[in-house]
Scaffold this motif. Structure first.
Motif, short mmCIF file in Angstrom:
data_model
loop_
_atom_site.label_atom_id
_atom_site.label_comp_id
_atom_site.label_asym_id
_atom_site.label_seq_id
_atom_site.Cartn_x
_atom_site.Cartn_y
_atom_site.Cartn_z
N GLU A 1 -4.96 -0.85 -9.83
CA GLU A 1 -5.76 -1.90 -10.46
C GLU A 1 -4.97 -3.21 -10.47
OE1 GLU A 1 -7.56 -3.07 -14.89
OE2 GLU A 1 -6.62 -1.09 -14.54
N LYS B 1 -7.56 -6.23 -3.44
CA LYS B 1 -8.41 -5.35 -4.24
C LYS B 1 -9.04 -4.27 -3.37
CE LYS B 1 -12.16 -5.48 -7.64
NZ LYS B 1 -13.12 -6.36 -8.35
N ASP B 2 -9.56 -4.67 -2.22
CA ASP B 2 -10.18 -3.70 -1.31
C ASP B 2 -9.14 -2.71 -0.77
OD1 ASP B 2 -12.59 -4.97 -1.67
OD2 ASP B 2 -12.48 -6.13 0.20
N ARG C 1 0.47 1.68 -11.01
CA ARG C 1 -0.98 1.82 -11.01
C ARG C 1 -1.69 0.56 -11.50
NH1 ARG C 1 -1.68 5.75 -7.48
NH2 ARG C 1 -0.19 7.44 -7.88
N LYS D 1 0.83 -1.21 0.00
CA LYS D 1 0.00 0.00 0.00
C LYS D 1 0.86 1.26 0.00
CE LYS D 1 -3.50 0.22 2.85
NZ LYS D 1 -4.31 0.00 4.08
N LYS E 1 -7.96 -0.18 -3.62
CA LYS E 1 -8.97 0.62 -4.33
C LYS E 1 -8.79 2.11 -4.08
CE LYS E 1 -13.10 -1.05 -4.57
NZ LYS E 1 -14.48 -1.49 -4.24
N LYS E 2 -8.61 2.48 -2.82
CA LYS E 2 -8.46 3.90 -2.48
C LYS E 2 -7.15 4.49 -3.00
CE LYS E 2 -11.34 3.70 1.67
NZ LYS E 2 -11.38 3.91 3.14
N LYS E 3 -6.20 3.62 -3.32
CA LYS E 3 -4.91 4.07 -3.85
C LYS E 3 -4.94 4.20 -5.37
CE LYS E 3 -2.71 3.86 0.17
NZ LYS E 3 -2.01 5.00 0.81
N GLY E 4 -6.05 3.81 -5.97
CA GLY E 4 -6.15 3.89 -7.42
C GLY E 4 -5.31 2.85 -8.14
#
Length: 367
Positions: free
Chosen positions: A127, A118-119, A100, A91, A122-125
């Protein structure tokens, strides 16, 4: 091993896929790219992952238990510890590395791990991009150093067989023989067997993947020994079938010769450019023409390297084309319920115009 060359080759593939990095979690793939020998014995526990960016320096991410080992084995990569867990490290690390689109080995990552990542990302953008077979395809063609290591693994495996063979008696159990073989492997320097050693006597030999039993082998009927060892990380795989009491019946002799003819036909077909399906057919046709087609139900062979079963495949469904430098087994068999089975297995190196048999000991192949 030229790990830098392998990583550069992978990085080109990543750029073509338009992903920023690949997270490598499968232990054989990780070792192939880095030399890190730690093995994950439990899918719930990982000894570390590689983070290979599409450009730039790769990283080995692991925890305190493997710190010294990582520093000794992987001086050519940056090593980072994750005291609060892999996902917490990723993270913070991925945004700093401008990653990214993160590829992951979809054939190996647990669904629960993927969902958690994935969860978390998500906030870090970030994929997650599933990728499959990229490194495995690289591993199919062995370089000169790998071939030398596999050759020595095969040689050592044959030595184990020769050492134990004279000690086999009819009063021994299948388990006794399997344990003796595996103990001798260790004595001769193997880190472990390539797989659980198969010793199958009499009717049990009709089971291609028989589990050794605590029953005496006796002096009549086929005895199949399927064995392999891991030496310096590389596997060997060999099968021999014979009659312990040397009282060879005509039926046994006939079937043994058919299996051997099938093996030779498969070996004669192997060369760069031929398909795995064609090789399988050459051997399978011999057995079918002899009237035993229904008693040969598995594929003819498989690749061997860091894993004992890897690409390419020699089978009726194979889509693989053989290339020089690939190493495969050739292991036809006939299995008759209530009587027994005969399987003969050698390993060969594919060359441009044929193949080289790695097994030098043919004592128990021709009768």
């Amino acid at each position: 091993m030229d790990y830098a060359k392998r990583i550069k080759k992978l990085q080109k593939k990543l750029r073509r896929k338009k992903v920023d990095a690949l997270l490598v979690s499968q232990s054989h793939n990780r070792r192939y790219l880095s030399g890190f020998t730690a093995t994950d014995h439990d899918i719930s526990e990982s000894s570390g992952v590689l983070l290979i960016p599409a450009r730039g320096e790769g990283l080995l991410l692991t925890d305190f238990r493997y710190r010294q080992q990582a520093e000794q084995e992987v001086p050519h990569l940056q090593i980072k510890m994750y005291p609060r867990g892999l996902i917490n490290l990723l993270k913070s690390l991925l945004p700093k590395c401008d990653i990214r689109k993160l590829g992951f080995e979809s054939s190996y990552m647990l669904h629960s791990t993927h969902r958690t990542m994935k969860d978390a990302f998500k906030k870090k953008g970030i994929e997650l991009v599933p990728l499959s077979g990229m490194i495995e395809k690289m591993r199919t063609v062995k370089d000169a150093e790998e071939i030398a290591l596999i050759r020595e693994s095969v040689t050592r495996n044959e030595q184990v067989f020769r050492d134990i063979l004279p000690t086999i008696t009819s009063s021994q159990t299948e388990i006794d023989i399997a344990l003796a073989l595996e103990q001798r492997m260790r004595v001769l320097g193997a880190s472990s067997p390539s797989f659980a050693t198969i010793v199958a006597a009499g009717e049990n030999s009709a089971l291609p993947h028989a589990v050794p039993q605590n029953s005496r082998i006796g002096a009549a009927g086929p005895l199949t020994i399927d064995m392999g060892l891991i030496l310096n990380g590389y596997c060997s795989d060999m099968t021999r079938t014979f009659i312990p009491g040397k009282r060879v019946t005509k039926k046994y002799q006939d079937i043994h010769r058919i299996v051997r003819q099938a093996q030779l036909a498969g070996i004669a077909t192997i060369k760069a450019g031929i398909s795995g399906k064609e090789v399988d057919k050459a051997a399978r046709d011999i057995i079918a023409d002899a009237g035993y087609g229904d008693y040969f139900g598995h594929s003819l062979g498989h690749g061997v390297g860091l894993a004992v079963h890897e690409a390419p495949r020699l089978s009726t469904q194979s889509k693989d084309t053989l290339k020089a430098g690939m190493i495969v087994t050739v292991e036809p068999g006939i299995y008759i319920p209530g009587w027994g089975g005969i399987r003969l297995e050698n390993m060969v190196i594919v060359t441009e115009d044929g193949c080289e048999n790695l097994n030098s000991d043919t004592t128990w192949l021709d009768i």
